[in-house]
Enzyme design. Sequence first.
Site, PDB file in Angstrom:
ATOM      1  N   HIS A 161     -20.506  -6.989   2.762  1.00 15.77           N
ATOM      2  CA  HIS A 161     -20.543  -5.756   1.961  1.00 15.77           C
ATOM      3  C   HIS A 161     -19.388  -4.856   2.393  1.00 15.77           C
ATOM      4  O   HIS A 161     -19.009  -4.836   3.565  1.00 15.77           O
ATOM      5  CB  HIS A 161     -21.882  -5.049   2.164  1.00 15.77           C
ATOM      6  CG  HIS A 161     -22.057  -3.897   1.239  1.00 15.77           C
ATOM      7  ND1 HIS A 161     -21.512  -2.660   1.500  1.00 15.77           N
ATOM      8  CD2 HIS A 161     -22.662  -3.796   0.028  1.00 15.77           C
ATOM      9  CE1 HIS A 161     -21.787  -1.851   0.479  1.00 15.77           C
ATOM     10  NE2 HIS A 161     -22.488  -2.520  -0.418  1.00 15.77           N
ATOM     11  N   SER A 191     -21.968   1.815  -8.487  1.00  8.92           N
ATOM     12  CA  SER A 191     -22.498   2.887  -9.352  1.00  8.92           C
ATOM     13  C   SER A 191     -23.210   2.380 -10.601  1.00  8.92           C
ATOM     14  O   SER A 191     -23.178   3.029 -11.648  1.00  8.92           O
ATOM     15  CB  SER A 191     -21.386   3.874  -9.727  1.00  8.92           C
ATOM     16  OG  SER A 191     -20.895   4.512  -8.564  1.00  8.92           O
ATOM     17  N   GLU A 212     -17.609  -5.980  -6.037  1.00  6.70           N
ATOM     18  CA  GLU A 212     -17.887  -4.562  -5.863  1.00  6.70           C
ATOM     19  C   GLU A 212     -16.596  -3.836  -5.523  1.00  6.70           C
ATOM     20  O   GLU A 212     -16.195  -3.795  -4.351  1.00  6.70           O
ATOM     21  CB  GLU A 212     -18.886  -4.358  -4.723  1.00  6.70           C
ATOM     22  CG  GLU A 212     -20.240  -4.952  -4.973  1.00  6.70           C
ATOM     23  CD  GLU A 212     -21.311  -4.235  -4.162  1.00  6.70           C
ATOM     24  OE1 GLU A 212     -22.239  -3.704  -4.771  1.00  6.70           O
ATOM     25  OE2 GLU A 212     -21.193  -4.183  -2.933  1.00  6.70           O
ATOM     26  N   ASN A 235     -29.880  -2.923  -3.112  1.00  2.93           N
ATOM     27  CA  ASN A 235     -29.381  -2.819  -1.739  1.00  2.93           C
ATOM     28  C   ASN A 235     -29.763  -1.439  -1.238  1.00  2.93           C
ATOM     29  O   ASN A 235     -29.147  -0.448  -1.608  1.00  2.93           O
ATOM     30  CB  ASN A 235     -27.849  -3.006  -1.743  1.00  2.93           C
ATOM     31  CG  ASN A 235     -27.242  -2.736  -0.367  1.00  2.93           C
ATOM     32  OD1 ASN A 235     -27.960  -2.643   0.629  1.00  2.93           O
ATOM     33  ND2 ASN A 235     -25.920  -2.612  -0.326  1.00  2.93           N
ATOM     34  N   GLU A 255     -19.201  -1.838   3.037  1.00  5.44           N
ATOM     35  CA  GLU A 255     -19.476  -0.917   4.150  1.00  5.44           C
ATOM     36  C   GLU A 255     -19.388  -1.647   5.490  1.00  5.44           C
ATOM     37  O   GLU A 255     -18.966  -1.076   6.494  1.00  5.44           O
ATOM     38  CB  GLU A 255     -20.841  -0.241   3.942  1.00  5.44           C
ATOM     39  CG  GLU A 255     -20.733   0.833   2.860  1.00  5.44           C
ATOM     40  CD  GLU A 255     -21.952   0.998   1.973  1.00  5.44           C
ATOM     41  OE1 GLU A 255     -23.057   0.604   2.375  1.00  5.44           O
ATOM     42  OE2 GLU A 255     -21.779   1.534   0.852  1.00  5.44           O
ATOM     43  N   LYS A 283     -29.552  -0.229   1.684  1.00  6.65           N
ATOM     44  CA  LYS A 283     -28.692   0.274   2.776  1.00  6.65           C
ATOM     45  C   LYS A 283     -29.574   0.883   3.884  1.00  6.65           C
ATOM     46  O   LYS A 283     -30.673   0.394   4.106  1.00  6.65           O
ATOM     47  CB  LYS A 283     -27.676   1.275   2.223  1.00  6.65           C
ATOM     48  CG  LYS A 283     -26.938   0.702   1.006  1.00  6.65           C
ATOM     49  CD  LYS A 283     -25.758   1.502   0.583  1.00  6.65           C
ATOM     50  CE  LYS A 283     -25.120   0.830  -0.633  1.00  6.65           C
ATOM     51  NZ  LYS A 283     -23.856   1.432  -1.025  1.00  6.65           N
ATOM     52  N   GLY A 288     -21.074   4.034  -4.776  1.00  8.40           N
ATOM     53  CA  GLY A 288     -21.648   5.328  -4.402  1.00  8.40           C
ATOM     54  C   GLY A 288     -20.854   6.524  -4.886  1.00  8.40           C
ATOM     55  O   GLY A 288     -21.073   7.649  -4.442  1.00  8.40           O
TER      56      GLY A 288
HETATM   57  P1  PGA Z   1     -24.036   1.940  -5.480  1.00  8.08           P
HETATM   58  O1  PGA Z   1     -23.918   0.847  -4.311  1.00  8.08           O
HETATM   59  O2  PGA Z   1     -24.839   1.315  -6.588  1.00  8.08           O
HETATM   60  O3  PGA Z   1     -24.736   3.107  -4.836  1.00  8.08           O
HETATM   61  O4  PGA Z   1     -22.654   2.264  -5.901  1.00  8.08           O
HETATM   62  C1  PGA Z   1     -23.683  -0.504  -4.609  1.00  8.08           C
HETATM   63  C2  PGA Z   1     -23.573  -1.295  -3.327  1.00  8.08           C
HETATM   64  O5  PGA Z   1     -23.052  -0.780  -2.347  1.00  8.08           O
HETATM   65  O6  PGA Z   1     -24.028  -2.452  -3.248  1.00  8.08           O
END
Ligand code: PGA
Length: 249
Positions: A96, A210, A167, A9, A98, A11, A173
């Site tokens: 997601h 992460s 998630e 992903n 976000e 982003k 992140g």
């Molecule tokens: P990350 O993001 O691996 O940077 O924690 C995962 C995601 O948001 O799908």
Amino acid sequence: MQKRLLVGNWKMNLGAEQAKELVHGLQPLSSTLKHSEVWIAAPFVHLAALSHVLSGRSFIKLGAQNVHWEKSGAFTGEISVPMLKELGVTFSLVGHSERRHLFSESDQLAASRSQVAGADFKIIFCVGETLAERESGKTEAVLERQLKALTDKASTQNKSAIILAYEPVWAIGTGKVASAEDIQSAHSFIDSFWREHAGGAATPILYGGSVAPDNFQLISQIPLVAGALVGGASLSLEKFSKLIQIAEM
Ligand code: PGA
């Protein structure tokens, strides 16, 4: 055996040249895989160019990070499935964290977006609790609320084309990974809920939050973990290649 799924992903990251370079760099390894698949959810603006780089070769699947349920219309800022399909895009993320937390997308909105799932367009539907929700013992209630909105709205055809991703919001992140016990217990809860409300069949459940080369070996062996949804580490050719190698083992 079901193939392991490694979904990058990206982003809102990478310029046009960097995006093409990364997909180009991933091609040799991705074309040799037997036990795993590489999917990339790229920013909308890069999809046409990436599709051109891949020129119809399907060993890396291209996806969007969000999608609208109507085919066309007055929906400023949105993208539809027919537009994506024209570019060779075969899946989209939906719900997601976000989108849910930074852009106030509701359970209902995520469920509506998922109604485009079908034979030739998959949806990766993301669920997960915040730290406050986990600490107050509400993890399963939150997962259930998010999943119920989905299963209430989705048709049988939609359900057979939906992949789930667990998630935990506090792990995205942040460098904090959920413990193996927490991941296993959330995946098992999601799996039971899904089988009960989606006609009995299981669907793959990815873990995200992460994921990195130093923790994926362990995560990939947890029961009911069908692969990973990877943010930060998917932007590095070196790290993502290591994850692919682990998924392939
Ligand atoms: P990350 O993001 O691996 O940077 O924690 C995962 C995601 O948001 O799908």
